[in-house]
Motif scaffolding. Structure first.
Motif, PDB file in Angstrom:
ATOM      1  N   LYS A   1      -5.913  14.591  -7.796  1.00 44.53           N
ATOM      2  CA  LYS A   1      -4.733  13.779  -8.104  1.00 44.53           C
ATOM      3  C   LYS A   1      -3.750  13.831  -6.938  1.00 44.53           C
ATOM      4  O   LYS A   1      -3.698  14.811  -6.207  1.00 44.53           O
ATOM      5  CB  LYS A   1      -4.025  14.291  -9.355  1.00 44.53           C
ATOM      6  N   THR A   2      -2.934  12.792  -6.826  1.00 46.42           N
ATOM      7  CA  THR A   2      -1.834  12.783  -5.877  1.00 46.42           C
ATOM      8  C   THR A   2      -0.639  13.432  -6.547  1.00 46.42           C
ATOM      9  O   THR A   2      -0.357  13.168  -7.716  1.00 46.42           O
ATOM     10  CB  THR A   2      -1.491  11.339  -5.464  1.00 46.42           C
ATOM     11  N   TYR A   3       0.056  14.285  -5.800  1.00 51.14           N
ATOM     12  CA  TYR A   3       1.213  14.967  -6.369  1.00 51.14           C
ATOM     13  C   TYR A   3       2.289  15.142  -5.319  1.00 51.14           C
ATOM     14  O   TYR A   3       2.049  14.902  -4.133  1.00 51.14           O
ATOM     15  CB  TYR A   3       0.817  16.308  -7.000  1.00 51.14           C
ATOM     16  N   CYS A   4       3.487  15.520  -5.749  1.00 52.09           N
ATOM     17  CA  CYS A   4       4.627  15.612  -4.847  1.00 52.09           C
ATOM     18  C   CYS A   4       5.329  16.948  -4.968  1.00 52.09           C
ATOM     19  O   CYS A   4       5.487  17.476  -6.068  1.00 52.09           O
ATOM     20  CB  CYS A   4       5.653  14.528  -5.171  1.00 52.09           C
ATOM     21  N   GLU A   5       5.755  17.438  -3.807  1.00 51.04           N
ATOM     22  CA  GLU A   5       6.669  18.567  -3.776  1.00 51.04           C
ATOM     23  C   GLU A   5       8.066  17.965  -3.747  1.00 51.04           C
ATOM     24  O   GLU A   5       8.365  17.088  -2.932  1.00 51.04           O
ATOM     25  CB  GLU A   5       6.432  19.419  -2.539  1.00 51.04           C
ATOM     26  N   MET A   6       8.937  18.440  -4.628  1.00 52.79           N
ATOM     27  CA  MET A   6      10.277  17.893  -4.736  1.00 52.79           C
ATOM     28  C   MET A   6      11.272  18.759  -3.967  1.00 52.79           C
ATOM     29  O   MET A   6      11.011  19.936  -3.709  1.00 52.79           O
ATOM     30  CB  MET A   6      10.682  17.795  -6.212  1.00 52.79           C
ATOM     31  N   GLU A   7      12.397  18.190  -3.602  1.00 47.53           N
ATOM     32  CA  GLU A   7      13.422  18.905  -2.842  1.00 47.53           C
ATOM     33  C   GLU A   7      13.935  20.152  -3.572  1.00 47.53           C
ATOM     34  O   GLU A   7      14.329  21.127  -2.940  1.00 47.53           O
ATOM     35  CB  GLU A   7      14.602  17.985  -2.516  1.00 47.53           C
ATOM     36  N   ASP A   8      13.946  20.127  -4.898  1.00 47.21           N
ATOM     37  CA  ASP A   8      14.459  21.277  -5.657  1.00 47.21           C
ATOM     38  C   ASP A   8      13.422  22.379  -5.861  1.00 47.21           C
ATOM     39  O   ASP A   8      13.673  23.357  -6.545  1.00 47.21           O
ATOM     40  CB  ASP A   8      15.028  20.833  -7.001  1.00 47.21           C
ATOM     41  N   GLY A   9      12.229  22.227  -5.248  1.00 48.07           N
ATOM     42  CA  GLY A   9      11.204  23.260  -5.344  1.00 48.07           C
ATOM     43  C   GLY A   9      10.223  23.067  -6.484  1.00 48.07           C
ATOM     44  O   GLY A   9       9.273  23.836  -6.623  1.00 48.07           O
TER      45      GLY A   9
ATOM     46  N   TRP B   1       7.366  20.622  -8.660  1.00 41.66           N
ATOM     47  CA  TRP B   1       6.224  19.781  -8.300  1.00 41.66           C
ATOM     48  C   TRP B   1       6.125  18.680  -9.334  1.00 41.66           C
ATOM     49  O   TRP B   1       6.485  18.875 -10.494  1.00 41.66           O
ATOM     50  CB  TRP B   1       4.946  20.619  -8.277  1.00 41.66           C
ATOM     51  N   ASN B   2       5.613  17.514  -8.941  1.00 42.91           N
ATOM     52  CA  ASN B   2       5.573  16.381  -9.842  1.00 42.91           C
ATOM     53  C   ASN B   2       4.232  15.673  -9.731  1.00 42.91           C
ATOM     54  O   ASN B   2       3.741  15.441  -8.623  1.00 42.91           O
ATOM     55  CB  ASN B   2       6.719  15.432  -9.484  1.00 42.91           C
ATOM     56  N   CYS B   3       3.669  15.330 -10.885  1.00 43.03           N
ATOM     57  CA  CYS B   3       2.428  14.569 -10.942  1.00 43.03           C
ATOM     58  C   CYS B   3       2.465  13.700 -12.189  1.00 43.03           C
ATOM     59  O   CYS B   3       2.700  14.211 -13.293  1.00 43.03           O
ATOM     60  CB  CYS B   3       1.226  15.511 -10.977  1.00 43.03           C
ATOM     61  N   ASN B   4       2.271  12.407 -12.023  1.00 43.50           N
ATOM     62  CA  ASN B   4       2.236  11.465 -13.144  1.00 43.50           C
ATOM     63  C   ASN B   4       3.451  11.590 -14.062  1.00 43.50           C
ATOM     64  O   ASN B   4       3.311  11.692 -15.285  1.00 43.50           O
ATOM     65  CB  ASN B   4       0.941  11.616 -13.944  1.00 43.50           C
TER      66      ASN B   4
ATOM     67  N   LEU C   1       0.828  -1.204   0.000  1.00 40.72           N
ATOM     68  CA  LEU C   1       0.000   0.000   0.000  1.00 40.72           C
ATOM     69  C   LEU C   1       0.865   1.257   0.000  1.00 40.72           C
ATOM     70  O   LEU C   1       0.563   2.238  -0.678  1.00 40.72           O
ATOM     71  CB  LEU C   1      -0.952   0.016   1.194  1.00 40.72           C
ATOM     72  N   TYR C   2       1.942   1.255   0.760  1.00 43.56           N
ATOM     73  CA  TYR C   2       2.848   2.400   0.805  1.00 43.56           C
ATOM     74  C   TYR C   2       3.474   2.650  -0.562  1.00 43.56           C
ATOM     75  O   TYR C   2       3.530   3.780  -1.031  1.00 43.56           O
ATOM     76  CB  TYR C   2       3.938   2.175   1.859  1.00 43.56           C
ATOM     77  N   VAL C   3       3.915   1.603  -1.221  1.00 41.58           N
ATOM     78  CA  VAL C   3       4.523   1.743  -2.556  1.00 41.58           C
ATOM     79  C   VAL C   3       3.508   2.319  -3.529  1.00 41.58           C
ATOM     80  O   VAL C   3       3.813   3.239  -4.288  1.00 41.58           O
ATOM     81  CB  VAL C   3       5.063   0.383  -3.059  1.00 41.58           C
ATOM     82  N   PHE C   4       2.277   1.823  -3.505  1.00 39.17           N
ATOM     83  CA  PHE C   4       1.264   2.336  -4.420  1.00 39.17           C
ATOM     84  C   PHE C   4       0.886   3.777  -4.129  1.00 39.17           C
ATOM     85  O   PHE C   4       0.500   4.518  -5.020  1.00 39.17           O
ATOM     86  CB  PHE C   4       0.008   1.458  -4.413  1.00 39.17           C
ATOM     87  N   SER C   5       1.013   4.225  -2.897  1.00 37.03           N
ATOM     88  CA  SER C   5       0.688   5.619  -2.576  1.00 37.03           C
ATOM     89  C   SER C   5       1.683   6.585  -3.209  1.00 37.03           C
ATOM     90  O   SER C   5       1.381   7.752  -3.414  1.00 37.03           O
ATOM     91  CB  SER C   5       0.623   5.830  -1.070  1.00 37.03           C
ATOM     92  N   LEU C   6       2.868   6.124  -3.523  1.00 38.50           N
ATOM     93  CA  LEU C   6       3.886   6.981  -4.134  1.00 38.50           C
ATOM     94  C   LEU C   6       3.863   6.948  -5.651  1.00 38.50           C
ATOM     95  O   LEU C   6       4.506   7.753  -6.302  1.00 38.50           O
ATOM     96  CB  LEU C   6       5.282   6.580  -3.645  1.00 38.50           C
ATOM     97  N   VAL C   7       3.106   6.047  -6.240  1.00 40.35           N
ATOM     98  CA  VAL C   7       3.091   5.891  -7.683  1.00 40.35           C
ATOM     99  C   VAL C   7       2.668   7.162  -8.402  1.00 40.35           C
ATOM    100  O   VAL C   7       3.224   7.515  -9.423  1.00 40.35           O
ATOM    101  CB  VAL C   7       2.185   4.705  -8.096  1.00 40.35           C
ATOM    102  N   GLY C   8       1.722   7.912  -7.885  1.00 38.95           N
ATOM    103  CA  GLY C   8       1.241   9.130  -8.530  1.00 38.95           C
ATOM    104  C   GLY C   8       2.300  10.198  -8.672  1.00 38.95           C
ATOM    105  O   GLY C   8       2.195  11.077  -9.500  1.00 38.95           O
ATOM    106  N   CYS C   9       3.341  10.133  -7.870  1.00 42.99           N
ATOM    107  CA  CYS C   9       4.382  11.152  -7.923  1.00 42.99           C
ATOM    108  C   CYS C   9       5.270  10.989  -9.134  1.00 42.99           C
ATOM    109  O   CYS C   9       5.670  11.949  -9.750  1.00 42.99           O
ATOM    110  CB  CYS C   9       5.253  11.092  -6.664  1.00 42.99           C
ATOM    111  N   GLY C  10       5.608   9.762  -9.470  1.00 42.56           N
ATOM    112  CA  GLY C  10       6.499   9.521 -10.590  1.00 42.56           C
ATOM    113  C   GLY C  10       7.777  10.321 -10.462  1.00 42.56           C
ATOM    114  O   GLY C  10       8.143  11.058 -11.353  1.00 42.56           O
ATOM    115  N   GLU C  11       8.461  10.184  -9.340  1.00 39.54           N
ATOM    116  CA  GLU C  11       9.597  11.037  -9.040  1.00 39.54           C
ATOM    117  C   GLU C  11      10.782  10.803  -9.968  1.00 39.54           C
ATOM    118  O   GLU C  11      11.083   9.674 -10.328  1.00 39.54           O
ATOM    119  CB  GLU C  11      10.033  10.849  -7.593  1.00 39.54           C
TER     120      GLU C  11
END
Length: 114
Positions: free
Chosen positions: A37-45, A47-50, A12-22
């Protein structure tokens, strides 16, 4: 039994990160479960989604014609400024395809009423 539970939680944890596509050389600072949608804030400032990187996270607030309350649209975008009219039309409320953003330009991740 404990091994099965640990395995299920790990999956479940792995699938929760899939939307980020880091990207490989950029670390995820925070994962956000938007209501679209699920999205991620990246360390370099950025944003990432799919698997698409965006420069900006825009919170666009305003009132649609004849509405009783304000709406807030959150877009990840490579466009620096998006007007409220562009935001609500591109959110799925327009019948004209020309009003929608290309996925490389912007993606709607959250939509709320205030």
């Amino acid at each position: 039994m404990k091994k099965i539970i640990v395995f299920a939680i790990s999956i479940l944890y792995v699938f929760s990160l899939v939307g980020c596509g880091e990207p490989k050389n950029n670390e995820v600072k925070k994962t956000i479960e938007g209501n679209m949608k699920t999205y991620c804030e990246m360390e370099d400032g950025t944003w990432n989604c799919n698997d698409i990187a965006y420069k900006y996270r825009l919170e666009i607030k305003g009132r649609m014609p004849n509405a009783v309350c304000d709406s807030v649209f959150v877009y990840l975008s490579n466009i620096e400024n998006i007007s409220f009219e562009q935001a609500w039309k591109a959110s799925g409320l327009s019948s004209h395809m020309a009003d929608y953003f290309d996925v490389d330009d912007a993606v709607l991740v959250e939509m709320n009423n205030e």
